[in-house]
Design an enzyme around this catalytic site. Structure first.
Site, mmCIF file in Angstrom:
data_model
loop_
_atom_site.group_PDB
_atom_site.id
_atom_site.type_symbol
_atom_site.label_atom_id
_atom_site.label_comp_id
_atom_site.label_asym_id
_atom_site.label_seq_id
_atom_site.Cartn_x
_atom_site.Cartn_y
_atom_site.Cartn_z
ATOM 1 N N LYS A 154 32.921 9.613 8.287
ATOM 2 C CA LYS A 154 33.102 10.812 9.113
ATOM 3 C C LYS A 154 31.735 11.255 9.616
ATOM 4 O O LYS A 154 30.795 11.442 8.817
ATOM 5 C CB LYS A 154 33.730 11.900 8.245
ATOM 6 C CG LYS A 154 34.571 12.916 8.993
ATOM 7 C CD LYS A 154 35.318 13.762 7.963
ATOM 8 C CE LYS A 154 36.101 14.880 8.604
ATOM 9 N NZ LYS A 154 36.600 15.824 7.602
HETATM 10 O O1 G3P Z 1 39.439 18.658 8.213
HETATM 11 C C1 G3P Z 1 38.758 19.797 8.667
HETATM 12 C C2 G3P Z 1 39.182 20.986 7.914
HETATM 13 O O2 G3P Z 1 38.809 20.847 6.572
HETATM 14 C C3 G3P Z 1 38.700 22.267 8.417
HETATM 15 O O3 G3P Z 1 39.631 23.204 8.037
HETATM 16 O O4 G3P Z 1 40.496 25.433 7.525
HETATM 17 O O5 G3P Z 1 38.091 24.846 7.025
HETATM 18 O O6 G3P Z 1 38.861 25.155 9.382
HETATM 19 P P1 G3P Z 1 39.252 24.750 7.989
#
Ligand code: G3P
Length: 217
Positions: A83
């Site tokens: 990633k």
């Molecule tokens: O895969 C990306 C994700 O972990 C981000 O999620 O909820 O932290 O914006 P969030």
């Protein structure tokens, strides 16, 4: 639409995997912190549970260092997707590692143009963050739709991995738009099974069943 689980919590991954709900896993530095585990050890353990792609994120900022980190992460297991962030150095890293035959997931994507660049750099996955766009009053789902149209217009085979999924509606809409994959935390995936009318209906069935005085077993 394939389901990836967005966590480095091995127990949660194993539980969902046993139910056939896990086609892959995504992690990031924040999720590694939350797990309290060493990145190399926990990623190896996850790869032993899940046969689909497991994203492990580089943390360097310069392409040369990202490439070295990416190769080290890719050595953990055959199903690692490296990633990389959607920066110019991340795109350089994407091109080099993709040319080496590795899976690359380009993350922190917030615009259709960024997604176009990632596809041209050979990304296996592009990760547009829906929830974080919604957080600033933009439309995360519109971005998924725009990327779908652009990739289809030109036949790019980069897979749209809808990320930062926070709600059941995000999942439904991503499936309707045609995202290839969605990644969500275990709690969001589990919440997909719930509906207020299911609970209400079950409550009534239980009450009526008690009145029959019958037993099945
Ligand atoms: O895969 C990306 C994700 O972990 C981000 O999620 O909820 O932290 O914006 P969030």
């Amino acid at each position: 639409m394939r389901f990836f689980v967005d966590t480095a919590d091995v127990a949660a991954i194993a539980e969902l995997n046993d139910l056939g709900m896990v086609d892959g896993v995504t992690t990031n530095p924040s999720l590694i912190l939350k797990s309290g585990r060493n990145i190399l050890e926990v990623t190896k353990e996850i790869c032993g549970i899940v046969s689909g792609p497991v994203s492990a994120e580089v943390v360097a900022m310069k392409a040369e260092d990202m490439i070295a980190e990416g190769r080290k992460l890719a050595d953990i297991a055959e199903n690692i997707a490296v990633k990389v962030p959607l920066t110019w150095d991340g795109l350089k890293t994407c091109k080099v590692l993709s040319d080496d035959g590795l899976m690359v997931n380009v993350t922190l994507c917030f615009s259709a143009n960024q997604a176009l660049l990632a596809a041209k750099a050979g990304a296996t996955f592009i990760s547009p963050f829906i929830g974080r766009l919604d957080d600033i009053n933009l439309d995360g789902l519109e971005l998924i739709s725009d990327i779908r149209q652009i990739y289809d217009n030109y036949g790019f085979d980069t897979q749209i991995l809808a990320a930062s999924i926070r709600t059941a509606n995000h999942v439904t809409q991503c499936a309707l738009i045609g995202a290839d994959v969605m990644t969500a935390p275990p709690a969001v995936i589990k919440a997909l099974a719930t509906h207020v009318l299911t609970d209400k209906g079950l409550d009534q069935f239980n009450k009526d069943w008690a009145q029959t005085g019958q037993k099945i077993l």
